[in-house]
Structure formats: C-alpha cells, structure tokens
Write an enzyme that holds these catalytic residues in place. Structure first.
Site, PDB file in Angstrom:
ATOM      1  N   LYS A  74       0.854  -1.188   0.000  1.00 41.52           N
ATOM      2  CA  LYS A  74       0.000   0.000   0.000  1.00 41.52           C
ATOM      3  C   LYS A  74       0.892   1.240   0.000  1.00 41.52           C
ATOM      4  O   LYS A  74       1.903   1.277   0.709  1.00 41.52           O
ATOM      5  CB  LYS A  74      -0.909  -0.034   1.237  1.00 41.52           C
ATOM      6  CG  LYS A  74      -1.965   1.068   1.284  1.00 41.52           C
ATOM      7  CD  LYS A  74      -2.890   0.897   2.490  1.00 41.52           C
ATOM      8  CE  LYS A  74      -3.995   1.930   2.536  1.00 41.52           C
ATOM      9  NZ  LYS A  74      -4.922   1.710   3.679  1.00 41.52           N
ATOM     10  N   SER A 149      -9.882   1.697   2.484  1.00 39.92           N
ATOM     11  CA  SER A 149      -8.983   2.481   1.650  1.00 39.92           C
ATOM     12  C   SER A 149      -7.910   1.659   0.936  1.00 39.92           C
ATOM     13  O   SER A 149      -7.344   2.127  -0.052  1.00 39.92           O
ATOM     14  CB  SER A 149      -8.293   3.549   2.497  1.00 39.92           C
ATOM     15  OG  SER A 149      -7.449   2.944   3.466  1.00 39.92           O
ATOM     16  N   SER A 173     -10.092  -0.672   6.682  1.00 41.33           N
ATOM     17  CA  SER A 173      -9.471  -0.505   5.361  1.00 41.33           C
ATOM     18  C   SER A 173      -8.753  -1.715   4.800  1.00 41.33           C
ATOM     19  O   SER A 173      -8.374  -1.702   3.632  1.00 41.33           O
ATOM     20  CB  SER A 173      -8.501   0.667   5.380  1.00 41.33           C
ATOM     21  OG  SER A 173      -9.217   1.848   5.160  1.00 41.33           O
TER      22      SER A 173
HETATM   23  N1  GLN Z   1     -13.268   3.885   5.708  1.00 40.65           N
HETATM   24  C1  GLN Z   1     -12.820   4.329   6.986  1.00 40.65           C
HETATM   25  C2  GLN Z   1     -12.463   5.780   6.924  1.00 40.65           C
HETATM   26  O1  GLN Z   1     -12.754   6.371   5.959  1.00 40.65           O
HETATM   27  C3  GLN Z   1     -11.642   3.506   7.422  1.00 40.65           C
HETATM   28  C4  GLN Z   1     -10.419   3.856   6.709  1.00 40.65           C
HETATM   29  C5  GLN Z   1      -9.246   3.068   7.167  1.00 40.65           C
HETATM   30  O2  GLN Z   1      -9.386   2.027   7.813  1.00 40.65           O
HETATM   31  N2  GLN Z   1      -8.067   3.587   6.865  1.00 40.65           N
HETATM   32  O3  GLN Z   1     -11.920   6.349   7.814  1.00 40.65           O
END
Ligand code: GLN
Length: 484
Positions: A74, A149, A173
């Site tokens: 990532k 994400s 995410s």
């Molecule tokens: N979708 C969640 C957010 O927008 C989690 C994102 C994540 O785990 N980095 O914060």
C-alpha cells in the site's frame, strides 16, 4: 498460485525468482489499464530483488520464508528512495529516506516488491475513489469499487498481480476491501505489527496487516512481519504465539458468538446475511457452539470513530505544511504558503476530516465531542471483554453490502461511512479481526465474513477462519482472469 507454492518452487530451484516476478509483471501490465490498482509498478526494483534471491540460492545461502514471492505494498508504507504518495498530491514525488519496519522485514524474508498500490488519500475512505490519482476498479466487475482504503492492495491480490499484499486498517481498510474483492484480509491486534514507517492517519487505531488469497498465506505473511519494534512506542513487547501450527486444529467445542448489532436487517443486503447463516452452519457442522451475543455499544462505534479518527488525523496531518514534505505552492509569506499548499495538496475528504477533527478538539467542544467519543470507546472495549467471557471468537458480516458501483456513494459521505459499520468497533477495541470470502451474490460479487477475536487472539481467530474456509469452499475467481 499461493505464496507458499511460489516460495517452495524457488527454494527447490524448480523456477527462478526472476521467472516468477516477470510472469507477475506481465499480468500487471495486461490488466492494469482496466484495474488501476497501482500508483507505481516497481519493474526494475522487483527484478533486482528477484535476481538477488536467485543469486543467493546459487551461492547456497539460506533463503528467507518469502524468498521470490511477489508482494504489493500500500502506498502509505515508506519505501527507501521509492515514492510514497498516500495517493495525495501533497506527497507527490516525496521519497522517504527510510523503509517502514514491515518493509525491512519483508526484504529480509526475500520478498519481491512489485508495486505501490492505490488507496483513498491518506487512507480516508471506503472505495479508493478519494485517490488523487483516480479510482481503482474491482477485478470482479470493473464498474464497481474495490472497497477502501486499501482498494489497490485488495484488487492486486484478486487480479493475481501478487499472491500477497500489505494494507493498513484504521476503521476497516483491510477487511472491507478484502470482502469486496473476494480475498482474505487481516487486521492484527493494535501494536502487534510495527507502525514505524506507516504514514499516520489516526495513530491510536492504525494497524498494518496482510492480504492473501487464502488463510494460510495470510498467516505466513503476518508471522513474517509481526513482533516487537523499538521504533514504535506502541508496539507490543512480547513474542506472538505462532499461528500456523494450530491452523488445522479445527473448532470442536469452540464458542462462537454472532454479534446481533452487526447483522441487519436494516441496511444489510439479504445475501450477506444468508452468507452469515451459511458460515454459522459450517462452524456448527465442524463442532463449534454458535449462539447470539449482544455488543450493545458497537452500534455507536461509527459515531465515536468519526470523531476520534478525524481528531487524530487533524493533528497528524498538520505536518504537511509545504516545508517538510513534497508539494510547496509558493505565496507571499509563510502562513500564506502553508495555506496555499494545503489548499492545493489535499483533496475534499481529507479537508473534511481535518475540519471535523479540529472542531471536535476545539476549546468548548472538546468534552462534548472528543471526550464523549472516548467514553464510548471505553464502553465498546468493555462490551467486547464481556462478550469474550462467554465466547472464543465472534462473527459478523465484514461489510453490509457487496461492491457498489463507482460513483454511487462518492457524493454522500454518510452513506460511505456506513460501509464500515461492522469493521470499526474492533479498531476502537484494539482487537484483531479478519475477513474471509464466503460466497457470491446474485450479481457474482464476493461476500466477506468477519471473524473477530480478543486482543492477542490471532491464533484462535485464524483457527476459526481456517475451519470456515475449509467448509465454505470458496473457489470462484474474477471472470477477467478466467478469460485469460
Ligand atoms: N473507511 C474508513 C475511513 O474512511 C476507514 C479507513 C481506514 O481504515 N483507513 O476512515
């Protein structure tokens, strides 16, 4: 092919690491125009790493557990001298002067880094549409989101770019994109994997974890990268209990709780709930004792998270000032330069989070918002502790729905935030959880089931996930790959 198979072939000399990486680079080149999982394809670097593995083998050196195995990273994990963008304009062209601890460990294990993968900017989002470089497309249906994400990493594994990938999970995410892309994704216990070199979003929640095509590969990757790291003050100072020796021990007598608050009917796709029922049947058939359990405060997880995570983000992202990293937009005066840089450098969602977080922390509101959210967090921790007095692991859907169409929620932040309703409570509790594929919906899109365990409960979590995997027998692959 699994990472284990690749590692075995390289070790035995059946195939060279170079041959394997070249094969994966060809797949990437072929599919990437449709998928866009990568911010950067590491062609030269990957070949050099593979050649180094082959040379080590030729010399008769001891090979690491992942020698010759392609891995996608990532793009919020620092890689020495290799751009690390967080899919943000503000970090475009920034090259970290060091490797993240996980990157160092994977290098030492002989892994071959094939790509830096796309993400929602600074990991804020659930669809990878918040990337400054354009969205990633779901390999199962390229008109749909891969989740987020870590959508790029999930799509990369689903599309066969690499058998393994790393993501980060602050509120879901890793698990949510794993569910939407039909792969395995794991969020370890907070502190189990070093965060050193992971670009910070919400430091009390962030955790790095593996993506893989099956449970055993995910265990292999996690065991390669976890453990204490003096460079991360929140890293747990104890040796983890290994996962793989007990992976096949089964679930006879295991107590499994279905979390009532995270299993619909409101907002949950009926096929997702049906998959949860199938998972229950599989575990019961394998000898587990399954019952329902209440984790009442889990229902407030989303509200608490969207105060705590933005509050921490507003502080963490203060460092992008046009002086220390990446982008600088010139203007008269330093404050003007700071403002102009942040205005141009950050996307809309990142700005929304910074404003939300700054507001929640401001004098006069701190106790009503941030303080209250922290109290809810404590309640969630206690509710989980209570649930684990009666159960060894808990079960829920990973995501209320399968992959939604690109653009469907992009203009509606609240609808997007609701994608994480099942994953967020575990982050607030600091506990581990993982998603495994459990079937397809009527449109042929993968469904993920989440296995949750108490803090430091990775071994029992993986054991239950492995039993589920054996019983669910998920073998489908994206049509895109079958055509090839
Ligand atoms: N979708 C969640 C957010 O927008 C989690 C994102 C994540 O785990 N980095 O914060």
């Amino acid at each position: 092919m699994t990472a284990r198979e690749i590692a075995a072939q390289v070790r035995s000399g059946e195939r060279s690491a170079r041959e394997i990486v070249d094969e994966h680079l060809v797949s990437i080149e072929l599919l990437e125009p449709e998928i866009h999982a990568c911010n950067l394809i590491l062609v030269e670097e990957a070949r050099a790493q593979a050649d180094a593995v082959d040379a080590a083998r030729a010399r008769g050196d001891e090979l690491g557990p992942l020698a010759g195995v392609p891995i996608a990273l990532k793009d919020n994990l620092c890689t020495h001298h290799v751009p690390t963008t967080c899919s943000s304009r503000i970090l475009a062209d920034w090259r970290p002067p060091y490797d993240a601890t996980v990157v160092t460990k994977l290098r030492e294990a002989g892994a071959v880094f094939v790509a830096k993968t796309n993400l929602d900017e600074f990991a804020m989002g659930s669809s990878t549409e918040n990337s400054a470089f354009g969205p990633t497309h779901n390999p199962w249906d390229v008109t749909r989101v891969p989740g987020g994400s870590s959508g790029g990493s999930a799509a990369a594994v689903a599309a066969g770019y690499a058998p393994l990938a790393l993501g980060s999970d602050t509120g879901g995410s890793i698990r949510q994109p794993a569910a939407l892309c039909g792969v395995v994704g794991v969020k370890p216990t907070y502190g189990r994997v070093s965060r050193y070199g992971l670009v910070a979003f919400a430091s009390s929640l962030d955790q790095i974890g593996p993506f893989a095509s099956d449970v055993e590969d995910a265990a292999l990757l996690l065991e390669t990268m976890w453990g204490h790291d003096p460079c991360d003050s929140t890293s747990i100072d104890s040796t983890p209990e290994p996962i793989r020796p007990a992976l096949l021990d089964g679930v006879e007598g295991l107590r499994v709780g279905i979390i009532d608050e995270l299993a619909g009917p409101d907002g949950f796709q009926p096929e997702v709930l049906a998959a949860l029922d199938r998972a229950t049947t599989v575990l019961e058939a394998a000898g587990a004792k399954v019952d329902h359990v209440g984790v009442p405060s889990a229902a407030y997880g989303l509200s608490a998270y969207y105060l705590i995570a933005p509050a921490e983000a507003s502080s963490n992202l203060a460092r992008y000032d046009g002086v220390r990293y990446g982008l600088r937009v010139p203007a008269d005066g330093v404050a003007e330069m700071n403002a102009a840089t942040r205005d141009v450098g950050f996307g809309a969602e990142v700005k929304r989070r910074i404003m939300l977080g700054t507001y929640a922390l401001s004098a006069g509101y701190y106790d009503a918002y941030y303080g209250q959210a922290q109290r809810v967090r404590t309640l969630i921790i206690r509710d989980f502790e209570r649930a684990y007095e009666q159960f060894d692991v808990l079960l829920s859907p990973t995501s209320p729905t399968t992959a939604f169409p690109l653009g469907a929620k992009a203009g509606d932040p609240l609808a997007m935030y609701l994608s994480d309703v099942c994953t967020i409570p575990t982050n607030l509790a600091g506990a581990p959880a993982m998603s495994i594929p459990a079937g397809l919906d009527a449109e042929g899109l993968p469904i993920g089931i989440q296995v949750l365990a108490p803090v430091l409960g990775e071994a029992v979590m993986f054991r239950a996930a492995a039993a589920l995997e054996r019983g669910l027998e998920f073998t489908a692959r994206p049509k895109l790959l079958e055509a090839r």
